[in-house]
Design a protein around this motif. Structure first.
Motif, short mmCIF file in Angstrom:
data_model
loop_
_atom_site.label_atom_id
_atom_site.label_comp_id
_atom_site.label_asym_id
_atom_site.label_seq_id
_atom_site.Cartn_x
_atom_site.Cartn_y
_atom_site.Cartn_z
N LEU A 172 51.56 32.93 23.79
CA LEU A 172 51.21 34.14 23.04
C LEU A 172 49.76 34.56 23.29
O LEU A 172 49.48 35.75 23.45
CB LEU A 172 51.44 33.92 21.55
CG LEU A 172 52.90 33.82 21.13
CD1 LEU A 172 53.00 33.47 19.65
CD2 LEU A 172 53.65 35.10 21.43
N ASN A 173 48.86 33.61 23.34
CA ASN A 173 47.46 33.94 23.63
C ASN A 173 47.31 34.50 25.04
O ASN A 173 46.58 35.46 25.25
CB ASN A 173 46.56 32.72 23.45
CG ASN A 173 46.29 32.43 22.00
OD1 ASN A 173 46.19 33.33 21.19
ND2 ASN A 173 46.17 31.17 21.66
N GLY A 174 47.98 33.88 25.99
CA GLY A 174 47.93 34.37 27.36
C GLY A 174 48.51 35.77 27.49
O GLY A 174 47.95 36.62 28.20
N ALA A 175 49.61 36.02 26.80
CA ALA A 175 50.22 37.35 26.83
C ALA A 175 49.29 38.39 26.21
O ALA A 175 49.15 39.50 26.72
CB ALA A 175 51.57 37.34 26.11
N ALA A 176 48.66 38.04 25.09
CA ALA A 176 47.75 38.97 24.43
C ALA A 176 46.56 39.31 25.32
O ALA A 176 46.17 40.49 25.44
CB ALA A 176 47.27 38.39 23.11
N VAL A 177 46.01 38.31 25.97
CA VAL A 177 44.87 38.55 26.87
C VAL A 177 45.30 39.40 28.06
O VAL A 177 44.61 40.35 28.45
CB VAL A 177 44.25 37.22 27.33
CG1 VAL A 177 43.26 37.43 28.46
CG2 VAL A 177 43.59 36.51 26.16
N THR A 178 46.46 39.08 28.64
CA THR A 178 46.96 39.83 29.79
C THR A 178 47.20 41.29 29.44
O THR A 178 46.79 42.20 30.18
CB THR A 178 48.25 39.20 30.33
OG1 THR A 178 47.98 37.83 30.67
CG2 THR A 178 48.77 39.93 31.55
N GLY A 211 43.95 47.73 28.13
CA GLY A 211 42.70 48.03 27.45
C GLY A 211 42.79 47.93 25.94
O GLY A 211 41.81 48.11 25.24
N SER A 212 43.99 47.64 25.42
CA SER A 212 44.15 47.46 23.98
C SER A 212 45.31 46.52 23.72
O SER A 212 46.16 46.30 24.58
CB SER A 212 44.38 48.79 23.28
OG SER A 212 45.62 49.33 23.70
N PRO A 221 48.85 45.40 21.73
CA PRO A 221 49.99 46.11 21.16
C PRO A 221 50.10 45.97 19.64
O PRO A 221 50.80 46.74 18.99
CB PRO A 221 51.19 45.48 21.85
CG PRO A 221 50.73 44.14 22.29
CD PRO A 221 49.25 44.28 22.55
N VAL A 222 49.42 44.98 19.07
CA VAL A 222 49.40 44.78 17.62
C VAL A 222 47.95 44.62 17.18
O VAL A 222 47.07 44.36 18.00
CB VAL A 222 50.22 43.53 17.19
CG1 VAL A 222 51.69 43.71 17.52
CG2 VAL A 222 49.69 42.28 17.82
N ALA A 223 47.74 44.74 15.89
CA ALA A 223 46.39 44.59 15.35
C ALA A 223 45.89 43.16 15.58
O ALA A 223 46.66 42.20 15.45
CB ALA A 223 46.39 44.90 13.86
N PRO A 224 44.63 42.99 15.94
CA PRO A 224 44.08 41.64 16.17
C PRO A 224 44.25 40.71 14.96
O PRO A 224 44.37 39.51 15.11
CB PRO A 224 42.60 41.90 16.46
CG PRO A 224 42.55 43.30 16.96
CD PRO A 224 43.65 44.02 16.24
N MET A 225 44.29 41.29 13.76
CA MET A 225 44.48 40.49 12.56
C MET A 225 45.80 39.73 12.61
O MET A 225 45.89 38.58 12.22
CB MET A 225 44.44 41.38 11.32
CG MET A 225 44.68 40.63 10.03
SD MET A 225 44.85 41.72 8.61
CE MET A 225 46.43 42.45 8.90
N TRP A 226 46.85 40.37 13.12
CA TRP A 226 48.16 39.73 13.19
C TRP A 226 48.17 38.61 14.23
O TRP A 226 48.80 37.57 14.02
CB TRP A 226 49.26 40.74 13.49
CG TRP A 226 49.48 41.67 12.34
CD1 TRP A 226 49.18 42.99 12.28
CD2 TRP A 226 50.01 41.32 11.06
NE1 TRP A 226 49.49 43.49 11.04
CE2 TRP A 226 50.01 42.48 10.28
CE3 TRP A 226 50.48 40.14 10.50
CZ2 TRP A 226 50.47 42.50 8.97
CZ3 TRP A 226 50.94 40.15 9.20
CH2 TRP A 226 50.93 41.32 8.44
N LEU A 227 47.49 38.79 15.34
CA LEU A 227 47.39 37.73 16.33
C LEU A 227 46.61 36.54 15.76
O LEU A 227 46.98 35.39 15.98
CB LEU A 227 46.73 38.24 17.60
CG LEU A 227 47.56 39.20 18.45
CD1 LEU A 227 46.73 39.73 19.60
CD2 LEU A 227 48.81 38.53 18.95
N ALA A 228 45.55 36.83 15.05
CA ALA A 228 44.76 35.76 14.44
C ALA A 228 45.59 35.02 13.39
O ALA A 228 45.54 33.79 13.30
CB ALA A 228 43.49 36.33 13.82
N ALA A 229 46.36 35.76 12.60
CA ALA A 229 47.21 35.13 11.58
C ALA A 229 48.27 34.25 12.23
O ALA A 229 48.52 33.12 11.78
CB ALA A 229 47.86 36.20 10.71
#
Length: 76
Positions: free
Chosen positions: A27-33, A39-40, A42-50
Motif C-alpha cells: 500500500l505504501n509503495g502504491a501510494a508513492v508510485t 502528482g497527487s 487518490p485519497v486524502a493523506p489522512m486515510w493513508l496515515a490511518a
C-alpha cells in the motif's frame, strides 16, 4: 547472532504478521508510485496515515495470536 526459526518457510507462507507487513509495504509503495506519476494521491493523506496506523498496531497483535497452521518442525 539472529537465526532463522526452523519452520521459516511456513512462517513466510502462513503467518499473519508477514501478510500484514507485506500489505502495508504494498500500500505504501502504491501510494508513492501514484503520487509520483499523477502528482497527487487518490485519497486524502489522512486515510493513508490511518490505514498505516491500523496495520502497524495489527502486526504485533496478530503475532501473539495462536496460529495453529504454524507448528514448529521439532514438535510435530
Amino acid at each position: 547472532m539472529p537465526r532463522l526459526v526452523t519452520n521459516w518457510r511456513a512462517v513466510l507462507r502462513y503467518a499473519w504478521t508477514v501478510r500484514l507487513a507485506l500489505l502495508a509495504a504494498i500500500l505504501n509503495g502504491a501510494a508513492v508510485t501514484v503520487s509520483i506519476i499523477t502528482g497527487s494521491l487518490p485519497v486524502a493523506p489522512m486515510w493513508l496515515a490511518a490505514l498505516n496506523g491500523v496495520l502497524a498496531v495489527a502486526v504485533p497483535v496478530v503475532r501473539i495470536i495462536d496460529q495453529s497452521n504454524l507448528k514448529d518442525d521439532d514438535n510435530e
